[in-house]
Write a protein that holds these residues in place. Structure first.
Motif, PDB file in Angstrom:
ATOM      1  N   ALA A 160      65.560 -48.457  71.181  1.00 44.43           N
ATOM      2  CA  ALA A 160      64.683 -47.313  71.329  1.00 44.43           C
ATOM      3  C   ALA A 160      63.162 -48.540  70.443  1.00 44.43           C
ATOM      4  N   ARG A 161      63.794 -49.484  69.078  1.00 40.12           N
ATOM      5  CA  ARG A 161      62.753 -50.000  68.646  1.00 40.12           C
ATOM      6  C   ARG A 161      62.310 -51.054  68.819  1.00 40.12           C
ATOM      7  N   ASP A 162      63.259 -52.047  70.446  1.00 38.73           N
ATOM      8  CA  ASP A 162      62.832 -52.763  71.593  1.00 38.73           C
ATOM      9  C   ASP A 162      61.980 -52.700  72.295  1.00 38.73           C
ATOM     10  N   PHE A 163      62.072 -51.305  72.637  1.00 42.04           N
ATOM     11  CA  PHE A 163      61.890 -50.885  73.604  1.00 42.04           C
ATOM     12  C   PHE A 163      59.688 -50.421  73.203  1.00 42.04           C
ATOM     13  N   SER A 164      59.948 -49.947  71.742  1.00 43.52           N
ATOM     14  CA  SER A 164      58.269 -50.178  71.414  1.00 43.52           C
ATOM     15  C   SER A 164      57.497 -51.375  71.232  1.00 43.52           C
ATOM     16  N   CYS A 165      58.299 -52.165  70.681  1.00 43.72           N
ATOM     17  CA  CYS A 165      57.740 -53.563  70.210  1.00 43.72           C
ATOM     18  C   CYS A 165      57.484 -54.156  71.457  1.00 43.72           C
ATOM     19  N   ALA A 204      54.775 -30.453  79.066  1.00 42.52           N
ATOM     20  CA  ALA A 204      55.458 -29.318  79.006  1.00 42.52           C
ATOM     21  C   ALA A 204      56.708 -29.778  78.579  1.00 42.52           C
ATOM     22  N   ALA A 205      57.484 -31.014  78.689  1.00 38.38           N
ATOM     23  CA  ALA A 205      58.810 -31.458  78.365  1.00 38.38           C
ATOM     24  C   ALA A 205      59.114 -31.624  76.441  1.00 38.38           C
ATOM     25  N   PRO A 206      59.459 -31.159  76.042  1.00 32.35           N
ATOM     26  CA  PRO A 206      59.955 -30.858  74.861  1.00 32.35           C
ATOM     27  C   PRO A 206      60.549 -32.186  74.242  1.00 32.35           C
ATOM     28  N   ARG A 207      60.283 -32.528  73.655  1.00 28.83           N
ATOM     29  CA  ARG A 207      60.233 -34.456  73.400  1.00 28.83           C
ATOM     30  C   ARG A 207      60.979 -34.668  72.167  1.00 28.83           C
ATOM     31  N   THR A 208      61.546 -35.769  71.656  1.00 32.51           N
ATOM     32  CA  THR A 208      61.438 -35.900  70.495  1.00 32.51           C
ATOM     33  C   THR A 208      61.369 -37.168  70.074  1.00 32.51           C
ATOM     34  N   GLN A 209      60.837 -37.098  69.136  1.00 31.29           N
ATOM     35  CA  GLN A 209      59.856 -38.974  68.629  1.00 31.29           C
ATOM     36  C   GLN A 209      60.837 -39.898  68.239  1.00 31.29           C
ATOM     37  N   VAL A 210      61.013 -40.945  68.392  1.00 29.50           N
ATOM     38  CA  VAL A 210      62.147 -41.871  67.605  1.00 29.50           C
ATOM     39  C   VAL A 210      61.917 -43.280  67.784  1.00 29.50           C
ATOM     40  N   ALA A 211      61.115 -44.043  68.192  1.00 25.38           N
ATOM     41  CA  ALA A 211      60.111 -44.876  66.960  1.00 25.38           C
ATOM     42  C   ALA A 211      59.156 -44.703  67.738  1.00 25.38           C
ATOM     43  N   TRP A 212      58.405 -45.772  67.530  1.00 32.02           N
ATOM     44  CA  TRP A 212      56.554 -46.230  67.249  1.00 32.02           C
ATOM     45  C   TRP A 212      56.581 -45.666  68.621  1.00 32.02           C
ATOM     46  N   ASN A 213      55.696 -44.738  69.039  1.00 26.27           N
ATOM     47  CA  ASN A 213      55.253 -44.162  70.626  1.00 26.27           C
ATOM     48  C   ASN A 213      55.993 -44.231  72.134  1.00 26.27           C
ATOM     49  N   VAL A 214      57.852 -44.149  71.128  1.00 32.04           N
ATOM     50  CA  VAL A 214      58.758 -43.926  72.075  1.00 32.04           C
ATOM     51  C   VAL A 214      59.492 -42.130  71.834  1.00 32.04           C
ATOM     52  N   TYR A 215      60.050 -42.017  72.767  1.00 29.44           N
ATOM     53  CA  TYR A 215      60.337 -40.530  72.934  1.00 29.44           C
ATOM     54  C   TYR A 215      61.729 -39.959  73.714  1.00 29.44           C
ATOM     55  N   THR A 216      61.995 -38.783  73.235  1.00 34.32           N
ATOM     56  CA  THR A 216      63.440 -39.412  74.330  1.00 34.32           C
ATOM     57  C   THR A 216      62.818 -38.611  75.838  1.00 34.32           C
ATOM     58  N   ALA A 217      63.200 -38.857  76.559  1.00 34.12           N
ATOM     59  CA  ALA A 217      62.241 -38.271  78.178  1.00 34.12           C
ATOM     60  C   ALA A 217      62.758 -36.800  78.277  1.00 34.12           C
ATOM     61  N   ASN A 218      62.500 -36.266  79.156  1.00 34.56           N
ATOM     62  CA  ASN A 218      62.204 -34.968  78.717  1.00 34.56           C
ATOM     63  C   ASN A 218      63.980 -34.699  78.810  1.00 34.56           C
ATOM     64  N   GLU A 219      64.231 -33.192  77.768  1.00 34.08           N
ATOM     65  CA  GLU A 219      65.660 -32.965  77.468  1.00 34.08           C
ATOM     66  C   GLU A 219      65.678 -31.891  77.922  1.00 34.08           C
ATOM     67  N   ALA A 220      65.464 -31.620  79.435  1.00 35.46           N
ATOM     68  CA  ALA A 220      66.152 -30.738  80.129  1.00 35.46           C
ATOM     69  C   ALA A 220      67.737 -30.989  80.588  1.00 35.46           C
TER      70      ALA A 220
END
Ligand code: FE2
Length: 309
Positions: free
Chosen positions: A46-51, A67-83
């Motif tokens: 996630a950090r590589d992605f964010s960088c 509308a999607a529930p998301r969790t932040q995992v790095a700077w401006n990076v979130y889990t995609a929709n956790e449906a």
């Protein structure tokens, strides 16, 4: 044809590539609508992605109403929709139903699914051209009347639902903040006995423009009519006419149903590979999510093109 797949030159670093080729990357995404960056050996977390994303000429998107529930995992990076894995997420422009939407959207594959789980994409101008050809008078009516989105939000995030984001997370912590935000947006709302909140959006357009003179199918109506389904929401009631809030008549419903079929039949479905970064122009491209066999971990990052002088 969507998307362009760009394989890493030998030994190239993704962040470094983005830094050096920033303008080319943005031009290519504007031109193609979607690009996959593949096989960059240093792109795994996630950090590589964010960088890497921070190297582009984009600003982090500030909206919180997705509308999607998301969790932040790095700077401006979130889990995609956790449906849930068993549910398809239908085609949509990210947050087209909201007051503000990101101009660009990036997905990153940390763990591909054992089976399925691709992120199908389709060019919005092709969908618009199809429905305008097939339903010219209804398309004109929808263009004039617009649509509204109707959604019931829970008090707490509900990870079992693709639209389970709570009103607390969507609009702020307390009732007066929520009401101030909704009022500012021109939405109407109703508090329900079970602490859920029914929100009717202001009137929104069905069609947009890709900035180059072509009409796009810029809405989330098919997604809402197919996917806004949970214990609180009946998807057949998720879209109403924008002017008088009456239910869609059968011809209008048929236009959205056929648009959904067209998208399904014409989408590109590229299986994810570990380390893939998919960069989308959200104004030009609709995306969806297939069902999958876990594990699968796709991360998302929402961005805004800076205003041009
Ligand atoms: Fe999405």
């Amino acid at each position: 044809m969507l998307p362009l797949i760009l394989s890493a030159p030998r030994g190239a670093s993704l962040a470094e590539w983005f830094r050096i080729h920033r303008d080319d990357v943005m031009h290519t995404v504007a031109d193609k609508g979607a690009v996959i960056f593949r096989d960059f050996e240093d792109a795994t977390t996630a950090r590589d992605f964010s960088c890497a994303m921070r190297m582009l000429d984009l600003e982090p998107f500030q909206g919180t109403e997705s509308a999607a529930p998301r969790t932040q995992v790095a700077w401006n990076v979130y889990t995609a929709n956790e449906a849930p894995a068993s549910e398809v997420i239908p085609f949509h422009h990210e947050m087209a139903q909201c007051d503000a939407y990101p101009s660009h959207l990036a997905f990153f594959c940390e763990t591909p699914a054992l089976e399925g789980g691709s992120t199908p994409i389709v060019r919005s101008q092709d969908v618009a051209a199809h429905v305008l050809r097939r339903f010219p008078s209804v398309a004109r009516e929808l263009e004039e009347r617009g649509i509204r989105y109707v959604r019931v939000l829970p008090a707490e995030d509900d990870p079992t639902s693709p639209i389970g984001r709570s009103w607390v997370a969507s609009y702020g912590g307390d009732v007066s903040t929520v009401e101030a935000r909704l009022r500012a947006q021109g939405a109407s709302w109703m508090w329900c006995a079970d602490k859920t909140l029914r929100v009717v959006s202001p009137a929104k357009p069905v069609f947009g423009t890709n900035g180059r003179g072509a009409k796009t199918f810029f809405n989330s109506a098919c997604g809402a009519r197919l996917g806004w389904s949970d214990v609180r929401n009946d998807p057949s009631k998720a879209i109403v006419f924008g002017d008088d809030q009456t239910p869609l008549h059968s011809e209008a419903a048929a236009l959205f149903d056929e648009a959904a079929q067209y998208m399904d039949a014409n989408a590109a479905r590229i299986p994810w590979q570990r380390g893939d970064l998919l960069l989308l122009d959200n104004r030009q491209v609709l995306h969806a999510r297939e069902t999958f066999t876990p594990p699968r971990r796709i991360l998302a990052s929402l961005w805004q093109a800076p205003p041009r002088a």
